[in-house]
Scaffold this motif. Structure first.
Motif, PDB file in Angstrom:
ATOM      1  N   PHE A 149       0.834  -1.202   0.000  1.00 30.95           N
ATOM      2  CA  PHE A 149       0.000   0.000   0.000  1.00 30.95           C
ATOM      3  C   PHE A 149       0.869   1.252   0.000  1.00 30.95           C
ATOM      4  O   PHE A 149       0.684   2.149  -0.830  1.00 30.95           O
ATOM      5  N   ALA A 152       2.543   1.825  -3.239  1.00 34.42           N
ATOM      6  CA  ALA A 152       1.630   2.375  -4.243  1.00 34.42           C
ATOM      7  C   ALA A 152       1.387   3.858  -3.984  1.00 34.42           C
ATOM      8  O   ALA A 152       1.352   4.667  -4.915  1.00 34.42           O
ATOM      9  N   VAL A 153       1.233   4.210  -2.723  1.00 33.29           N
ATOM     10  CA  VAL A 153       1.006   5.618  -2.379  1.00 33.29           C
ATOM     11  C   VAL A 153       2.158   6.465  -2.886  1.00 33.29           C
ATOM     12  O   VAL A 153       1.961   7.490  -3.549  1.00 33.29           O
ATOM     13  N   ASN A 156       2.423   6.942  -6.552  1.00 28.93           N
ATOM     14  CA  ASN A 156       1.408   7.840  -7.094  1.00 28.93           C
ATOM     15  C   ASN A 156       1.518   9.267  -6.592  1.00 28.93           C
ATOM     16  O   ASN A 156       0.654  10.083  -6.856  1.00 28.93           O
TER      17      ASN A 156
END
Ligand SMILES: Nc1ncnc2c1ncn2[C@@H]1O[C@H](COP(=O)(O)OP(=O)(O)OP(=O)(O)O)[C@@H](O)[C@H]1O
Ligand SMILES: [Mg+2]
Lengths: 398, 255, 373
Positions: A149, A152-153, A156
């Protein structure tokens, strides 16, 4: 009835072979020999199969591959390394990365864990609930999901051009975390040395103060002198070098930053994931530790007129630490082991590089053995230290 | 109580101990102890704390292993031989100071476990046997309860019944009343007296001198791991030979 | 010594003190004062924290509910919205929940999960705890789940284990881990407390070396090394190897927990069993283990919950459990910016099962305390 005359009772036993079978000690020995033989035979059988299979697949055995040229680059490293270096050195780079991400993770997890743990026993209901919710969430989501997670954060996040500005202290972007740093200066090394010397001096001074108290009964408050001894030397060194106070500010430049220091996105994601996950467990450990000192103990200490600082130092802390330290260290070890999740998000830790080595050389057994040995060594050292600590603080019972 | 008139020990020794010695590490707990117990005989063992009473009777069913000397039970020597150990243990029931009931099993299950597992009895038969002995110790109504729901005295009576369900020839008691409140001691002693009247061979470690006086055929006094004196109760209490026995009796009877 | 007379000042109770009632509710005002507004500092703290909390709550609602898109097949609709895009979960729920399993056969997985959950729920219920019920139940469940998952009979197309995935795979891995791991754990714990020094040594070395390494390395062994252990021509299914790997890792931790329970059993229990001439195995099975497992139950459940979380490690070796499947789905360029929603959904699945397990464990502890089991 009177006791019979002394002497041997009944007929002297004649040993028959059957007796041996019924002999408890013989049976015990037999079971053990059988078990040991079974283990050894199983080991030999597996070993033989491995050798045969490797021979058939034409895979080399032994640790000779460690000296071969690796031919792959590693993006993040603490020591010099290039693709012309050996597999052994590549693994060493990985180990350093494992240790550095774990060290950062341990610091973060400890700070958050202690804060949340103290909130857990707060008298303020709201804080207590918030802490409990935090703990339940971070502990019950798989650590690997948390790492993915955060990765991914960060992936992005905006590019450096639109990076999030952290109050002028640094930037957060998809290139990772960039922050300001004092500009490199030779004074820093000396300051570090002075700091270490200060700690040594402080511990000597504290011991001398205790001797003095034990010998004369007079108490010397060593709290501030010790703080002075630890912080003074580095400050003096710094002043001695003419107080260099230049800072290196990160600046946006093109697609990247210059100046300051940058931590890679993988490092940040991995560290955040494993640290937050562990912080939940640490919070519970701290809570248990705080609740472990019964109220009566403090009251008893007051009743013999101990100073508050002594109560903390000689009554509360030892009992709380005895409850906190062992599970805390095992939490640290499990954090270090969790850092091996790096392989999922591409951070070059020991396991990730070991995996690459394994795929390139095909020597799975040896590569995995290297990884396992390193982690086993870390666990062993920790548990030895733990045993030593336990022996030191054990309440003498019975 | 005039039981001794009714049942005389037959004389055939069921337990014989010769020169039994035992060490815990460097520390010798038993020093060449001799003891003979005849069939139906009731022996009370007493002595100061730490004198090795428990160790002595625990050697008889090999909860402790003696290191020298001989112990013979019903003609079988207690040695390293597992077959003999098993036969001997099956013949001996033991009651502990703190009951050692199995807390996760009901009273009835506590009683039927042994018969079903080691004597291979059917469940119905084992339960019938268990109820028989629960009647004997006068708590049949507690059969479905768990041990921790009972009073100490009731628990100890369950423990006695549990041993009896193995239908042993010999019963060992290690301070069966020491962990009990005074008002419960009597109910357990009454049970033991009834057991004695039924002709059971018993070795009882106890400080209940009243019990020793009325029930025992022989009182053994131990001190520092040695058997100091063994005599019938009249003689033991009326005319102790050894000064240590006298000192002990003075102390214990004063209260 | 003379004592000054004590002056007795009699005070009437101004407020009549109510009789103590353990079930009485604390008046709201009293509770608030004690727990939130104890002092000025505490009150300020409470207010500040409450303000921040409300702000966060508002943001979460705003993002997650008011401005969220719950259903659309068009990612541009989501892109236009300022809130969450739960539509990604709706749109992608099949690949997320079922992984690579052939699309047209997904109904088999739905049926499988229904059978699985029913079986598990039934077996957790004390009234069903007898072998005459459990053995047929589990035999039936395993058979029907096997038929559904593999197919190849009754006109169902065959699906190899390499195509299994999603939530059913997570469930299978977890169940397999616990079913294989618990017996191994008990054996290891008994070994570590055994009267035989060799058994103790073997257990200690085994337990400690596996506990000392990360799960990942054990998965590597299961995938890359285990095949080398077998003689030529013999193969063991990869899914099975991995399950056994996780199970043994789980067993080593569980063994330590059970050992703690074993250590808590007083010596008298062993002695009483010996004096009834029970054998070692009879004593262990009937007397010691039932008590030890009850004692260590809270810690045992913690490790069972951890085992559920640990199944997610299979992403490293490419098994398509729910996390791997979601990560793969999030490669879709149209939808991948809504990764937060997707991962929150997966987290919610884990949180749900973890919560259910820990609630059940607390219920079991209550049953134990009340002597029901
Ligand atoms: N397992 C053991 N290991 C070491 N020493 C032991 C052990 N068991 C008993 N002892 C020692 O052996 C001696 C005799 O113990 P024992 O329990 O037989 O005494 P006792 O006469 O039954 O005393 P009490 O009246 O207190 O029950 C004691 O000094 C005790 O400390
Ligand atoms: Mg004793």
């Amino acid at each position: 009835m009177t006791d019979a005359t002394p002497g041997r009772l009944g007929k002297p036993p004649t040993r028959r072979p059957k007796d041996l079978l019924y002999s408890e000690s013989f049976r015990t020995a037999l079971y053990q020999v059988a078990l040991a033989a079974g283990v050894v035979l199983l080991g030999l059988y597996l070993y033989q199969n491995v050798v045969e299979n490797l021979g058939r697949q034409n895979i080399a055995t032994g640790f000779g591959f460690l000296d071969e040229v690796s031919q792959f680059e590693i993006g993040e490293r603490l020591i010099d390394y290039s693709s012309r270096d050996s597999y052994g050195r590549a693994l060493l780079v990985g180990l350093m990365n494992t240790l550095s991400v774990s060290a950062a993770g341990i610091v973060v997890a400890t700070v958050i864990g202690f804060a949340v743990g103290i909130m857990r026993v707060s008298t303020n209901w709201l804080l207590q609930r918030i802490a409990l919710t935090y703990v339940e969430i971070v502990r019950n989501i798989p650590v690997i999901l948390q790492v993915i997670f955060w990765a991914a954060v960060i992936r992005n996040l905006p590019a450096p051009r639109q990076a999030l500005d952290l109050w002028g202290l640094g930037f957060l972007s998809n290139r990772g975390l960039t922050f300001l740093l004092p500009a490199a200066h030779p004074a820093h090394v000396w300051m570090l040395a002075a700091f270490a010397a200060g700690i040594a001096a402080a511990s000597v001074a504290a011991r001398m103060a205790r001797r003095h108290r034990e010998a004369t009964g007079r108490y010397v408050d060593m709290l501030w002198p010790c703080i002075g001894l630890i912080l003074g030397p580095p400050v003096l060194v710094w002043l001695g070098f003419g107080a260099p106070h230049e800072l290196s500010f990160p600046e946006r430049q093109g697609f990247n930053f210059t100046g300051g220091a940058t931590i890679s996105p993988e490092f940040v994601a991995l560290m955040a994931g494993i640290a937050l996950y562990s912080s939940g467990f640490i919070a519970e450990i701290v809570r248990a530790g705080i609740q472990a000192t019964p109220r009566g103990q403090v009251e008893a200490a007051r009743s013999i007129a101990l100073r508050p600082r002594f109560i903390l130092r000689y009554v509360v802390l030892p009992q709380a630490l005895r409850v906190i330290v062992p599970p805390l260290t095992s939490q640290y070890v499990s954090l270090i082991k969790n850092s091996s999740i790096a392989v999922v998000i591409g951070y070059p830790d020991l396991v990730n590089i070991g995996n690459t080595v394994m795929n390139q050389t095909g020597q799975a057994v040896e590569a995995i053995a290297v990884m396992m040995t390193v982690f086993l060594a870390i666990s062993l050292v920790t548990s030895l230290a733990m045993n030593f600590y336990n022996r030191l603080v054990a309440i003498k019972e019975r | 109580m005039t039981h001794s008139a009714q049942i005389e020990p037959t004389g055939a020794p069921v337990i014989q101990m010769r020169d039994v010695s035992k060490w815990f590490g460097q520390f010798q707990v038993l020093h060449e102890v001799d003891l003979d117990v005849g069939k139906g005989e009731r022996v009370v063992v007493c002595g100061p704390s730490g004198s090795g009473k428990s160790t002595l009777i625990r050697c008889i069913n090999r909860l402790e292993v003696h290191q020298s000397g001989q112990i013979v039970v019903n003609g079988l020597e207690l040695s390293d031989n597992v077959k003999n150990i098993e036969k001997i243990r099956r013949n001996i029931g033991m009651v502990f100071q703190n009951f050692n009931l199995f807390p996760h099993l009901t009273v009835l299950e506590n009683l039927t476990l042994g018969p079903m597992l080691t004597r291979h009895m059917k469940k119905a038969a084992a339960e019938e046997l268990a109820m028989h002995f629960l009647h004997k110790v006068r708590i049949p109504e507690q059969a479905q309860k768990y041990p921790l729901q009972l009073s100490g005295g009731q628990q100890q009576r369950v423990a006695i019944a549990r041993s009896l369900c193995m239908e042993p020839e010999i019963m060992l008691f290690d301070e069966p009343t020491s962990a009990l409140d005074p008002e419960m001691i009597k109910e357990v002693l009454d049970t033991m007296i009834e057991l004695a009247e039924s002709g059971m061979t018993m070795i009882v470690v106890t400080h209940e001198m009243g019990f020793a006086r009325t029930v025992a055929d022989k009182v053994v006094f131990m001190a520092d791991g040695r058997k100091v004196e063994a005599a019938p109760p009249e003689e033991f209490f009326g005319n102790p030979r050894e000064h240590r026995t006298r000192a002990f009796l003075d102390q214990i009877l004063k209260h | 010594m003379t004592l000054a007379p004590i002056e007795v000042v009699r005070r009437e109770a101004v407020v009549p003190v109510p009789a103590y009632d353990p079930d009485a509710r604390t008046p709201v005002g009293v509770w608030l004062k004690a727990n939130l507004f104890r002092s000025v500092g505490q009150s300020l703290l409470t207010l500040a924290v409450a303000a921040v909390l409300l702000r966060i709550l508002w943001f979460v609602l705003d993002w997650g509910v008011f401005n969220a898109v719950f259903y659309t097949t068009d990612p541009d609709v989501c892109r236009a919205a300022t809130g969450a895009c739960w539509a990604v979960v709706v749109e992608k729920h099949r690949p997320m929940l079922f992984g690579l399993y052939p699309y047209d056969e997904h109904w088999r997985l739905v049926l499988m999960m229904a059978i699985y959950l029913a079986t598990v729920v039934l077996s957790l219920w004390p009234r069903c705890w007898n072998l005459r019920f459990l053995v047929p139940l589990w035999t039936g469940a395993v058979l029907s789940i096997g038929i559904l998952m593999f197919g190849g009979v009754f006109g169902l197309p065959y699906v190899p284990t390499s195509e299994w995935g999603g939530l059913p795979l997570t469930m299978l891995l977890f169940t397999g881990t616990v079913l294989i791991g618990m017996p191994v754990a008990v054996l290891l714990a008994l070994g570590r407390r055994a009267p035989l020094p060799v058994a103790r040594g073997v257990s200690v070395v085994f337990i400690e070396s596996l506990r000392g390494v990360p799960l990942i390395t054990i998965l590597f062994v299961a995938v890359n090394v285990f095949p080398l252990f077998l003689p030529a021509g013999v193969e063991v299914n990869k899914l099975l190897r991995i399950t056994v790997g996780i199970a043994i890792f789980f067993a080593c931790y569980q063994a330590e927990v059970i050992r703690g329970g074993l250590q808590a059993i007083p010596r008298g229990q062993y002695e009483a069993a010996t004096s009834l001439s029970l054998t070692y195995w009879q004593t262990t099975r009937r007397i010691i283990l039932p008590q030890a497992l009850r004692i260590s139950l809270p810690a045992i459940t913690n490790h069972i919950i951890a085992a559920m979380k640990n199944t997610s490690f299979v992403i490293i070796i490419g098994l398509f459990d729910i996390l791997t499947a979601t990560t793969a789905v999030m490669q879709d360029p149209l939808w991948r910016r809504f990764y937060i929603e997707a991962y929150l959904f997966v987290a919610a699945v884990y949180l749900f099962f973890g919560y259910a397990l820990s609630r059940y464990a607390r219920q079991v502890e209550k049953w134990i305390a009340s002597g029901r089991i």
